[in-house]
Motif scaffolding. Structure first.
Motif, PDB file in Angstrom:
ATOM      1  N   CYS A  51       0.829  -1.200   0.000  1.00 16.57           N
ATOM      2  CA  CYS A  51       0.000   0.000   0.000  1.00 16.57           C
ATOM      3  C   CYS A  51       0.873   1.263   0.000  1.00 16.57           C
ATOM      4  O   CYS A  51       1.974   1.271   0.562  1.00 16.57           O
ATOM      5  CB  CYS A  51      -0.903   0.004   1.227  1.00 16.57           C
ATOM      6  N   CYS A  53       0.532   3.729   1.725  1.00 16.98           N
ATOM      7  CA  CYS A  53       0.700   4.256   3.080  1.00 16.98           C
ATOM      8  C   CYS A  53       1.954   3.710   3.754  1.00 16.98           C
ATOM      9  O   CYS A  53       2.358   4.210   4.805  1.00 16.98           O
ATOM     10  CB  CYS A  53      -0.522   3.935   3.937  1.00 16.98           C
ATOM     11  N   HIS A  62      -7.343  -4.311   4.467  1.00 16.12           N
ATOM     12  CA  HIS A  62      -6.493  -3.151   4.756  1.00 16.12           C
ATOM     13  C   HIS A  62      -7.170  -1.881   4.257  1.00 16.12           C
ATOM     14  O   HIS A  62      -7.228  -0.873   4.968  1.00 16.12           O
ATOM     15  CB  HIS A  62      -5.125  -3.324   4.084  1.00 16.12           C
ATOM     16  N   CYS A  67      -6.176   1.169   6.477  1.00 16.81           N
ATOM     17  CA  CYS A  67      -5.289   2.130   5.833  1.00 16.81           C
ATOM     18  C   CYS A  67      -5.474   3.529   6.432  1.00 16.81           C
ATOM     19  O   CYS A  67      -6.578   4.064   6.470  1.00 16.81           O
ATOM     20  CB  CYS A  67      -5.530   2.185   4.331  1.00 16.81           C
ATOM     21  N   ARG A  69      -4.663   6.286   5.303  1.00 19.55           N
ATOM     22  CA  ARG A  69      -5.007   7.344   4.355  1.00 19.55           C
ATOM     23  C   ARG A  69      -6.505   7.648   4.339  1.00 19.55           C
ATOM     24  O   ARG A  69      -6.920   8.714   3.909  1.00 19.55           O
ATOM     25  CB  ARG A  69      -4.565   6.942   2.939  1.00 19.55           C
TER      26      ARG A  69
HETATM   27 ZN   LIG Z   1      -2.627   1.645   3.334  1.00 18.43          ZN
END
Ligand SMILES: [Zn+2]
Length: 150
Positions: A51, A53, A62, A67, A69
């Motif tokens: 990811c 992130c 996720h 996540c 974000r």
């Molecule tokens: Zn993420």
């Protein structure tokens, strides 16, 4: 598959209440066939399944629950999911694969069970707000894939 045991009538009930765009998003979340990197890497469209992130592999779980974000968009989903927030099957309208400590299903007997449509809607709304999954984007990605179907 999130829940192979989901009775057919509940699947229809679920999709009958959704718009086309909402149905497409839900279908992508339930099958995992979406623009999420874990899937894109598997079919050879993305180089990495990690990811953006930096917190690990991007899969449906996720994306929806972890996540950082998208943390600012999760308020309604957390509120509707209550203590079952994060139970992926439940949140996507399926029966949970998790069991209570006594071995019973948190969804109760299968003949009385129904998906929680309010929860499912909150997940779809969250997903639409992130603008990560779209109705037409996946098909074009799949066409680009060399390895898909191999
Ligand atoms: Zn993420």
């Amino acid at each position: 598959m999130v829940d192979a045991a989901l009775p057919e009538k509940h699947v229809r009930l679920l999709y009958d209440t959704l718009s086309r765009a909402e149905s497409q998003v839900l279908s992508q979340l339930r099958t995992g066939h979406s623009k999420i990197r874990g899937f894109l890497a598997r079919i050879g469209v993305a180089e990495s399944d990690q990811c953006e992130c930096g917190q690990g592999r991007e899969d449906t779980r996720h994306f929806l629950f972890h996540c950082r974000r998208y943390q600012h968009l999760r308020g309604d989903m957390i509120m509707e999911g209550k203590r079952r927030y994060g139970d992926l099957s439940y949140m996507l309208g399926g029966r949970s694969s998790l069991l209570n400590p006594d071995g019973s299903s948190p969804d109760g007997p299968i003949d009385k069970w129904k998906p929680n449509l309010t929860v499912v809607r909150s997940v779809i709304k969250f997903t639409l707000k992130t603008e990560r999954l779209g109705p037409h984007s996946l098909a074009s990605l799949l066409q680009k894939s060399q390895r898909y179907g191999a």
